[in-house]
Design a protein around this motif. Structure first.
Motif, PDB file in Angstrom:
ATOM      1  N   ALA A 240       0.825  -1.209   0.000  1.00 23.87           N
ATOM      2  CA  ALA A 240       0.000   0.000   0.000  1.00 23.87           C
ATOM      3  C   ALA A 240       0.861   1.262   0.000  1.00 23.87           C
ATOM      4  CB  ALA A 240      -0.921  -0.005   1.216  1.00 23.87           C
ATOM      5  N   THR A 241       0.463   2.223  -0.806  1.00 25.22           N
ATOM      6  CA  THR A 241       1.146   3.510  -0.856  1.00 25.22           C
ATOM      7  C   THR A 241       0.189   4.565  -1.372  1.00 25.22           C
ATOM      8  OG1 THR A 241       3.020   4.738  -1.777  1.00 25.22           O
ATOM      9  CG2 THR A 241       2.012   3.075  -3.194  1.00 25.22           C
ATOM     10  N   GLU A 242       0.418   5.810  -0.977  1.00 26.35           N
ATOM     11  CA  GLU A 242      -0.323   6.934  -1.534  1.00 26.35           C
ATOM     12  C   GLU A 242       0.553   7.741  -2.489  1.00 26.35           C
ATOM     13  OE1 GLU A 242      -2.092   9.142   1.637  1.00 26.35           O
ATOM     14  OE2 GLU A 242      -3.502   7.542   2.135  1.00 26.35           O
ATOM     15  N   ASP A 243       1.705   7.187  -2.831  1.00 19.28           N
ATOM     16  CA  ASP A 243       2.590   7.878  -3.758  1.00 19.28           C
ATOM     17  C   ASP A 243       2.718   7.070  -5.049  1.00 19.28           C
ATOM     18  OD1 ASP A 243       4.379   9.621  -4.918  1.00 19.28           O
ATOM     19  OD2 ASP A 243       5.656   9.797  -3.163  1.00 19.28           O
ATOM     20  N   VAL A 244       3.848   6.432  -5.311  1.00 26.22           N
ATOM     21  CA  VAL A 244       4.047   5.698  -6.559  1.00 26.22           C
ATOM     22  C   VAL A 244       3.826   4.206  -6.319  1.00 26.22           C
ATOM     23  CG1 VAL A 244       5.644   5.104  -8.413  1.00 26.22           C
ATOM     24  CG2 VAL A 244       5.712   7.397  -7.403  1.00 26.22           C
ATOM     25  N   LEU A 245       2.908   3.620  -7.062  1.00 25.59           N
ATOM     26  CA  LEU A 245       2.691   2.177  -7.049  1.00 25.59           C
ATOM     27  C   LEU A 245       3.180   1.634  -8.380  1.00 25.59           C
ATOM     28  CD1 LEU A 245       1.474  -0.176  -5.377  1.00 25.59           C
ATOM     29  CD2 LEU A 245      -0.611   0.128  -6.708  1.00 25.59           C
ATOM     30  N   LEU A 246       4.113   0.691  -8.319  1.00 26.34           N
ATOM     31  CA  LEU A 246       4.724   0.163  -9.530  1.00 26.34           C
ATOM     32  C   LEU A 246       4.369  -1.312  -9.665  1.00 26.34           C
ATOM     33  CD1 LEU A 246       8.243   0.947 -10.860  1.00 26.34           C
ATOM     34  CD2 LEU A 246       7.554  -1.437 -10.659  1.00 26.34           C
ATOM     35  N   SER A 247       3.772  -1.667 -10.792  1.00 24.04           N
ATOM     36  CA  SER A 247       3.399  -3.047 -11.075  1.00 24.04           C
ATOM     37  C   SER A 247       4.323  -3.623 -12.143  1.00 24.04           C
ATOM     38  CB  SER A 247       1.950  -3.120 -11.567  1.00 24.04           C
ATOM     39  OG  SER A 247       1.666  -4.398 -12.100  1.00 24.04           O
ATOM     40  N   LEU A 248       4.708  -4.884 -11.967  1.00 29.80           N
ATOM     41  CA  LEU A 248       5.546  -5.567 -12.951  1.00 29.80           C
ATOM     42  C   LEU A 248       4.733  -6.481 -13.862  1.00 29.80           C
ATOM     43  CD1 LEU A 248       8.628  -6.470 -10.717  1.00 29.80           C
ATOM     44  CD2 LEU A 248       8.307  -4.474 -12.193  1.00 29.80           C
ATOM     45  N   ASP A 249       3.442  -6.211 -13.975  1.00 29.42           N
ATOM     46  CA  ASP A 249       2.577  -7.063 -14.800  1.00 29.42           C
ATOM     47  C   ASP A 249       2.970  -7.075 -16.274  1.00 29.42           C
ATOM     48  OD1 ASP A 249       1.107  -7.918 -12.688  1.00 29.42           O
ATOM     49  OD2 ASP A 249      -0.737  -6.852 -13.202  1.00 29.42           O
ATOM     50  N   LYS A 250       3.658  -6.029 -16.734  1.00 27.39           N
ATOM     51  CA  LYS A 250       4.099  -5.997 -18.129  1.00 27.39           C
ATOM     52  C   LYS A 250       5.473  -6.628 -18.309  1.00 27.39           C
ATOM     53  CE  LYS A 250       0.401  -3.738 -19.290  1.00 27.39           C
ATOM     54  NZ  LYS A 250      -0.664  -4.409 -20.079  1.00 27.39           N
ATOM     55  N   MET A 251       6.041  -7.142 -17.221  1.00 24.55           N
ATOM     56  CA  MET A 251       7.359  -7.779 -17.269  1.00 24.55           C
ATOM     57  C   MET A 251       7.193  -9.230 -16.836  1.00 24.55           C
ATOM     58  SD  MET A 251       9.562  -4.573 -15.726  1.00 24.55           S
ATOM     59  CE  MET A 251      11.185  -5.301 -15.980  1.00 24.55           C
ATOM     60  N   GLN A 252       6.624 -10.035 -17.748  1.00 26.86           N
ATOM     61  CA  GLN A 252       6.341 -11.435 -17.472  1.00 26.86           C
ATOM     62  C   GLN A 252       6.920 -12.319 -18.569  1.00 26.86           C
ATOM     63  OE1 GLN A 252       2.591 -12.740 -15.821  1.00 26.86           O
ATOM     64  NE2 GLN A 252       1.723 -10.684 -15.996  1.00 26.86           N
ATOM     65  N   GLY A 253       7.197 -13.564 -18.191  1.00 26.63           N
ATOM     66  CA  GLY A 253       7.654 -14.544 -19.163  1.00 26.63           C
ATOM     67  C   GLY A 253       8.998 -15.153 -18.778  1.00 26.63           C
TER      68      GLY A 253
ATOM     69  N   THR B 106      15.698 -18.461 -15.986  1.00 21.44           N
ATOM     70  CA  THR B 106      15.644 -17.051 -15.605  1.00 21.44           C
ATOM     71  C   THR B 106      14.332 -16.482 -16.113  1.00 21.44           C
ATOM     72  OG1 THR B 106      18.055 -16.867 -15.730  1.00 21.44           O
ATOM     73  CG2 THR B 106      16.784 -14.818 -15.776  1.00 21.44           C
ATOM     74  N   VAL B 107      13.583 -15.823 -15.231  1.00 19.98           N
ATOM     75  CA  VAL B 107      12.234 -15.360 -15.575  1.00 19.98           C
ATOM     76  C   VAL B 107      12.061 -13.907 -15.150  1.00 19.98           C
ATOM     77  CG1 VAL B 107      11.381 -17.705 -15.226  1.00 19.98           C
ATOM     78  CG2 VAL B 107      11.141 -16.047 -13.380  1.00 19.98           C
ATOM     79  N   TRP B 108      11.152 -13.226 -15.832  1.00 19.04           N
ATOM     80  CA  TRP B 108      10.784 -11.883 -15.404  1.00 19.04           C
ATOM     81  C   TRP B 108      10.049 -11.962 -14.061  1.00 19.04           C
ATOM     82  CZ3 TRP B 108      12.986  -7.800 -17.272  1.00 19.04           C
ATOM     83  CH2 TRP B 108      13.375  -7.730 -18.606  1.00 19.04           C
ATOM     84  N   ALA B 109      10.316 -10.992 -13.204  1.00 16.54           N
ATOM     85  CA  ALA B 109       9.825 -11.043 -11.830  1.00 16.54           C
ATOM     86  C   ALA B 109       8.312 -10.928 -11.719  1.00 16.54           C
ATOM     87  CB  ALA B 109      10.481  -9.941 -10.993  1.00 16.54           C
ATOM     88  N   GLY B 110       7.663 -10.346 -12.725  1.00  9.12           N
ATOM     89  CA  GLY B 110       6.213 -10.195 -12.674  1.00  9.12           C
ATOM     90  C   GLY B 110       5.449 -11.419 -13.116  1.00  9.12           C
ATOM     91  N   THR B 111       6.143 -12.482 -13.518  1.00  9.39           N
ATOM     92  CA  THR B 111       5.482 -13.676 -14.041  1.00  9.39           C
ATOM     93  C   THR B 111       4.625 -14.335 -12.970  1.00  9.39           C
ATOM     94  OG1 THR B 111       7.439 -14.033 -15.417  1.00  9.39           O
ATOM     95  CG2 THR B 111       5.839 -15.838 -15.274  1.00  9.39           C
ATOM     96  N   LYS B 112       3.363 -14.603 -13.285  1.00 10.50           N
ATOM     97  CA  LYS B 112       2.464 -15.252 -12.330  1.00 10.50           C
ATOM     98  C   LYS B 112       2.787 -16.748 -12.244  1.00 10.50           C
ATOM     99  CE  LYS B 112       0.240 -11.387 -11.630  1.00 10.50           C
ATOM    100  NZ  LYS B 112       1.176 -10.418 -12.200  1.00 10.50           N
TER     101      LYS B 112
ATOM    102  N   VAL C  77      13.684  -7.531 -10.529  1.00  2.00           N
ATOM    103  CA  VAL C  77      13.130  -7.491 -11.888  1.00  2.00           C
ATOM    104  C   VAL C  77      13.288  -8.813 -12.632  1.00  2.00           C
ATOM    105  CG1 VAL C  77      13.256  -4.991 -12.196  1.00  2.00           C
ATOM    106  CG2 VAL C  77      15.279  -6.405 -12.693  1.00  2.00           C
ATOM    107  N   GLN C  78      14.265  -9.612 -12.230  1.00  3.76           N
ATOM    108  CA  GLN C  78      14.443 -10.941 -12.806  1.00  3.76           C
ATOM    109  C   GLN C  78      14.827 -11.912 -11.695  1.00  3.76           C
ATOM    110  OE1 GLN C  78      17.317 -10.799 -15.993  1.00  3.76           O
ATOM    111  NE2 GLN C  78      16.085  -9.436 -17.269  1.00  3.76           N
ATOM    112  N   VAL C  79      14.435 -13.167 -11.880  1.00  2.00           N
ATOM    113  CA  VAL C  79      14.727 -14.212 -10.900  1.00  2.00           C
ATOM    114  C   VAL C  79      15.266 -15.437 -11.624  1.00  2.00           C
ATOM    115  CG1 VAL C  79      13.768 -15.726  -9.116  1.00  2.00           C
ATOM    116  CG2 VAL C  79      12.850 -13.407  -9.396  1.00  2.00           C
TER     117      VAL C  79
END
Length: 434
Positions: free
Chosen positions: A59-72, A84-90, A176-178
């Protein structure tokens, strides 16, 4: 960089916020730009995965950053058994992607909607005495620090930072990557059975030791509990048609959802509903590829508290919980989930230095949970409990420092990695006391 609306809530709806800015970067350079912007302008940012944590961690009232566009998946190495995978990968998508290359994660939890970075940052785990939490599968990570530096981190290159990053609550930087340690794809036979809770508790060492994965659910004010076991098999995958999906997923969730609404409208029905659910626990089994067997579809929303405990205390804790429930008659019908995990050496892992039991209590969304959770938490703490970082708890830094031997070393690392406090929010201020 993609911008989006300004309203955010977590999965259960218990946490809501209005970020000033919501950003969806598509590559690492844009993540660096966001960090540098926050440094220049004195702003803060939090990273969100799937919002499946029950705390205000994201939770934040300033900048919220989602990695949903960094998947695969970026790269797989079948010989080294890594990817090695993008960190936003579900996790759900990751399981399928790895399976196409004949690979799989060695263990997973029963929810697969989280991002891989969110899962490791909060200590998400499955069950099985031979397996640690998902963070123990990490062998490398790429992180953007609070100074905008991009680091490739392994245990060999950055020993302390690696142990901090494996479970970091997003306080050390933006992963950003794992890079994951994997194994060849495998199938599991899942079995569900119903036994009296007393029998289950007597047989805990046998059950946990004789199955690859073992967990159980027991119900407030009821005698039967549900045993769930999973074991590797060479049997073919069980065919599951649309009829099976409707029966096992849609109807089961719909029925439990209706009973949950009844308990919310008429709280006095909670105990009878709990006993009914215990009496109709499904029995039977199926075979499937591992990543599909681990996951359970959860359509009924709830709030949750989960604590890690020394493995040998599982039965004693449950008996004390039962006694407290009988004395206080809480309005609760959700079952209590009990699992096991192998100890590890990750600095902020609830399983640090000990083989562990995990006990999770749940309350249907919209029903008051505070007294029930607080009373259960007192029992957990009596036995040396440590909270799951993605679940509700009431601890502040004094209690947490006493529970984690590497606490102060993590705080020192945090001050170096985020000298300007970019990754702070009120929840982390409460947890870390600064």
């Amino acid at each position: 960089m993609i911008k989006n609306g300004r309203h955010w809530s977590n999965w259960s709806g218990i946490e809501k916020t209005k970020p000033r800015t919501v950003l969806y970067p598509v590559h690492i350079e844009e993540v660096v730009e966001v960090v540098n912007m926050c440094r220049r302008e004195g702003r803060t940012l939090r990273v969100v995965g799937s919002g499946h944590s029950f705390t205000a961690l994201a939770a934040t009232e300033d900048v919220l950053l989602s990695l949903d566009k960094m998947q695969g998946v970026l790269e797989t190495n079948p010989n080294a058994l890594t990817a090695t995978v993008w960190a936003g990968t579900k996790l759900k998508a990751l399981g399928e992607l790895l399976h196409t290359d004949g690979l799989a994660q060695e263990n997973l939890g029963d929810i697969d909607v989280q991002s891989i970075a969110g899962a490791i940052s909060t200590g998400t785990h499955g069950t099985g005495i031979a397996f640690g939490n998902i963070s123990t599968q990490v062998v490398g990570a790429t992180v953007v620090t609070g100074t905008g530096e991009v680091l490739d981190v392994t245990e060999q290159s950055h020993p302390d930072l690696f142990k901090g990053l494996q479970i970091s609550l997003g306080a050390l930087g933006i992963i950003v990557q794992v890079k994951l340690r994997l194994r060849p794809a495998y199938r599991l036979r899942y079995e569900s059975s119903r036994v009296p809770l007393k029998e289950c508790l007597k047989r805990l060492p046998e059950l946990a030791g004789s199955h690859r994965n073992f967990e159980f659910y027991w119900f407030p004010y009821a005698d039967p509990c549900q045993l769930k076991t999973m074991d590797e098999t060479e049997e073919p995958e069980t065919s599951r048609g649309i009829g099976s999906y409707v029966s096992d997923v849609l109807l089961e969730n719909a029925a439990f959802g209706a009973l949950s609404k009844l308990s919310k409208w008429i709280p006095g029905m909670s105990a009878p509903v709990s006993r009914l659910c215990a009496a109709v626990v499904p029995t039977g089994g199926r075979v499937g590829h591992s990543h599909r067997i681990y996951a359970t579809t959860r359509l009924v929303r709830f709030n949750e508290m989960e604590y890690n405990l020394p493995a040998e205390s599982m039965a004693d804790v449950i008996r004390e919980m039962r006694e407290t429930m009988a004395a206080n008659r809480y309005r609760v019908h959700f079952p209590i989930e009990c699992r096991f995990a192998k100890g590890d050496d990750i600095w902020l892992s609830p399983a640090y230095g000990r083989d562990s039991a995990y006990i999770a209590v749940h309350m249907y969304r919209g029903m008051p949970h505070e007294r029930y959770f607080a009373d259960m938490e007192r029992i957990f703490l009596k036995y040396g409990g440590r909270p799951h970082w993605g679940k509700l708890h009431n601890l502040t830094t004094e209690r947490l420092r006493a529970a984690y031997p590497m606490w102060d070393r993590f705080l020192e690392l945090r001050s170096r990695m985020d000298p300007d406090g970019i990754f702070k929010n009120p929840y982390l201020d409460k947890v870390f006391g600064q």
